[in-house]
Design a protein around this motif. Structure first.
Motif, short mmCIF file in Angstrom:
data_model
loop_
_atom_site.label_atom_id
_atom_site.label_comp_id
_atom_site.label_asym_id
_atom_site.label_seq_id
_atom_site.Cartn_x
_atom_site.Cartn_y
_atom_site.Cartn_z
N PHE A 23 0.85 -1.18 0.00
CA PHE A 23 0.00 0.00 0.00
C PHE A 23 0.89 1.24 0.00
CE2 PHE A 23 -2.16 -3.49 2.07
CZ PHE A 23 -3.40 -3.51 1.43
N LEU A 24 0.58 2.16 -0.89
CA LEU A 24 1.39 3.36 -1.05
C LEU A 24 0.48 4.58 -0.96
CD1 LEU A 24 4.28 4.40 -1.64
CD2 LEU A 24 3.71 4.30 -4.07
N TYR A 25 0.91 5.58 -0.18
CA TYR A 25 0.12 6.79 0.02
C TYR A 25 0.94 7.99 -0.43
CZ TYR A 25 -2.45 3.56 3.02
OH TYR A 25 -3.15 2.49 3.49
N LYS A 26 0.30 8.84 -1.23
CA LYS A 26 1.00 10.00 -1.78
C LYS A 26 0.08 11.23 -1.75
CE LYS A 26 5.01 8.27 -2.89
NZ LYS A 26 6.28 8.82 -2.36
N ARG A 27 0.72 12.40 -1.95
CA ARG A 27 0.01 13.66 -2.10
C ARG A 27 0.13 14.14 -3.54
NH1 ARG A 27 2.39 14.21 3.13
NH2 ARG A 27 4.34 14.70 2.06
N PRO A 28 -0.78 14.97 -4.02
CA PRO A 28 -0.71 15.47 -5.39
C PRO A 28 0.61 16.20 -5.64
CG PRO A 28 -2.87 15.94 -4.48
CD PRO A 28 -2.04 15.42 -3.35
N GLY A 29 1.17 15.96 -6.83
CA GLY A 29 2.43 16.59 -7.21
C GLY A 29 3.66 15.79 -6.87
N GLU A 30 3.52 14.76 -6.06
CA GLU A 30 4.68 13.95 -5.67
C GLU A 30 4.98 12.89 -6.73
OE1 GLU A 30 4.41 14.23 -0.80
OE2 GLU A 30 3.72 12.41 -1.80
N GLU A 31 6.05 12.16 -6.50
CA GLU A 31 6.45 11.07 -7.40
C GLU A 31 6.25 9.74 -6.68
OE1 GLU A 31 10.31 10.81 -9.93
OE2 GLU A 31 10.71 9.65 -8.12
N ALA A 32 5.75 8.75 -7.39
CA ALA A 32 5.53 7.43 -6.83
C ALA A 32 6.36 6.40 -7.60
CB ALA A 32 4.05 7.05 -6.88
N VAL A 33 7.02 5.52 -6.86
CA VAL A 33 7.80 4.43 -7.46
C VAL A 33 7.18 3.12 -6.99
CG1 VAL A 33 10.05 3.36 -7.72
CG2 VAL A 33 9.89 5.85 -7.49
N LEU A 34 6.61 2.36 -7.91
CA LEU A 34 5.93 1.12 -7.59
C LEU A 34 6.85 -0.05 -7.93
CD1 LEU A 34 3.75 3.35 -8.00
CD2 LEU A 34 2.19 1.55 -8.73
N ASN A 189 -1.19 33.00 12.84
CA ASN A 189 -1.02 31.89 11.90
C ASN A 189 -1.23 30.56 12.61
OD1 ASN A 189 -0.43 33.45 9.64
ND2 ASN A 189 1.72 33.63 10.22
N ARG A 190 -2.12 29.76 12.08
CA ARG A 190 -2.37 28.43 12.62
C ARG A 190 -2.28 27.41 11.50
NH1 ARG A 190 -7.25 27.68 16.66
NH2 ARG A 190 -5.98 25.81 16.96
N LYS A 191 -1.87 26.23 11.88
CA LYS A 191 -1.73 25.15 10.90
C LYS A 191 -2.75 24.06 11.22
CE LYS A 191 1.54 22.13 11.32
NZ LYS A 191 2.84 21.43 11.33
N TYR A 192 -3.44 23.60 10.18
CA TYR A 192 -4.38 22.50 10.32
C TYR A 192 -3.90 21.36 9.45
CZ TYR A 192 -7.24 26.19 12.34
OH TYR A 192 -7.69 27.23 13.11
N THR A 193 -3.82 20.18 10.05
CA THR A 193 -3.27 19.02 9.35
C THR A 193 -4.32 17.92 9.26
OG1 THR A 193 -1.06 19.53 10.20
CG2 THR A 193 -1.43 17.32 9.33
N CYS A 194 -4.47 17.43 8.04
CA CYS A 194 -5.35 16.28 7.80
C CYS A 194 -4.50 15.03 7.77
CB CYS A 194 -6.10 16.46 6.49
SG CYS A 194 -7.07 15.02 6.00
N GLN A 195 -4.81 14.07 8.60
CA GLN A 195 -4.02 12.84 8.71
C GLN A 195 -4.85 11.61 8.39
OE1 GLN A 195 -2.60 12.91 12.77
NE2 GLN A 195 -0.81 14.14 12.25
N LEU A 196 -4.20 10.66 7.72
CA LEU A 196 -4.79 9.34 7.52
C LEU A 196 -4.11 8.39 8.50
CD1 LEU A 196 -6.69 7.51 5.79
CD2 LEU A 196 -4.66 6.96 4.44
N LYS A 201 -3.63 4.05 15.16
CA LYS A 201 -3.39 5.49 15.12
C LYS A 201 -2.01 5.85 14.58
CE LYS A 201 -6.67 6.64 18.79
NZ LYS A 201 -6.90 7.37 20.07
N ASN A 202 -1.45 4.98 13.77
CA ASN A 202 -0.22 5.29 13.08
C ASN A 202 -0.54 6.15 11.86
OD1 ASN A 202 1.40 3.66 14.84
ND2 ASN A 202 0.70 1.85 13.71
N VAL A 203 0.20 7.23 11.68
CA VAL A 203 -0.06 8.14 10.57
C VAL A 203 0.52 7.56 9.29
CG1 VAL A 203 0.31 10.46 9.66
CG2 VAL A 203 -0.04 10.13 12.12
N LYS A 204 -0.32 7.33 8.30
CA LYS A 204 0.10 6.83 7.00
C LYS A 204 0.57 7.96 6.10
CE LYS A 204 -0.81 2.51 7.80
NZ LYS A 204 0.29 1.50 7.84
N ILE A 205 -0.16 9.06 6.11
CA ILE A 205 0.18 10.24 5.32
C ILE A 205 -0.60 11.42 5.88
CG2 ILE A 205 -1.64 9.93 3.59
CD1 ILE A 205 0.36 10.90 1.49
#
Length: 285
Positions: A23-34, A189-196, A201-205
């Protein structure tokens, strides 16, 4: 009976898939190597490798055939194959999410998921006052009953945001989509983070809003670092123009007197060269 039916659907949908599953998790704009190899398999022969793609559609697409990217692929410009036969996807988008299978002597499957975070309205300025609704979405293949991931929001301290609190309100939340309304205030300034996160409760991305918050230099005057740079460039350009102007004026000033002296000298030479001696007048006897 229901569990047996789900298992049957899974087997029929992904029939023939064996070997390693990752299983591979990425964000838009990144590079994925399968990867196309497993620990037990020997190095693959890329000239015989195929890469297949499927995402909730009856037809499985062939992205790579005989080690080469299929020209008919809509993503051909962003796909490439490494020397170890792994598939490289450049500048990932949400549409790239799905199941990828490297077919050789032993199949290798990768479930690629893409986590996105977007504000509403899309052109919302994170540095201005007002409410912004953030949508965090996980794009992946829909049928994944064995996964127990969920989306959560945390603030800059890492505290999970639940329900409604100071400057935020969780509107709706499912396993794949979550909406969060936040109040932006100038100078705070505040930062809001969306986590998977998984069941443990281990953060995947994770993805941040605003995305450039990390490493951002804040100034109590409200002037951004880019403004400082532009101001410095303008001042340097103005100083350079002043120096050039002074040099040009000085050069002209020093040149004009020399030209006058030369003209005077030349005239003097001509005057003395044309003077002839005259005989003295005879005195009367």
């Amino acid at each position: 009976m229901a569990r047996l039916e789900l298992l049957l659907i899974f087997v029929l949908q992904f029939e023939g898939i064996s070997g390693r599953v990752s299983f591979l998790y990425k964000r838009p704009g990144e590079e994925a190597v399968l990867s196309c190899t497993t620990e037990s398999s020997s190095p693959p022969t890329c000239s015989m490798v195929m890469w297949l793609y499927n995402r909730d559609q009856p037809e499985t697409l062939t992205e790579v055939r005989n080690g080469k990217v299929t020209e008919r692929s809509a993503r051909a410009a962003r796909l490439s194959v490494n020397t170890d036969c792994s598939l490289v996807i450049n500048t990932i988008t949400a549409e790239d999410a799905g199941l990828y299978t490297c077919r050789q002597w032993e199949d290798t499957s990768t479930y690629l998921s893409v986590l996105t975070i977007s504000p509403s309205p899309p052109d919302a300025d994170p540095k201005r006052d007002g409410n912004v609704t953030l949508e965090c979405s996980l794009f992946s293949i829909s049928y994944r009953p064995w996964l127990e991931n969920r989306i959560r929001w945390v603030d800059e301290t890492g505290a999970e945001l639940l329900g409604e609190g100071d400057g935020y309100r969780v509107l709706q939340q499912t396993d794949c989509v979550s909406f969060l309304t936040v109040k932006r205030q100038s100078g705070h300034n505040r930062k809001y983070t969306c986590q998977l996160v998984d069941k443990q409760k281990n953060v995947k991305i994770e993805a941040d809003y605003p995305p450039d918050f990390i490493g951002e230099i804040t100034d109590p005057t409200g002037v951004s670092p880019l403004s400082y740079v532009m101001w410095t460039v303008r001042v340097a350009g103005l100083i350079l123009m002043i120096v050039i102007t002074v040099l040009v004026i000085r050069n002209k000033w020093n040149t004009k007197p020399l030209e006058k002296d030369n003209n005077v000298n030349n005239g003097a030479d001509v005057q003395y060269e044309n003077v002839e001696a005259r005989p003295a007048a005879a005195r009367p006897q």
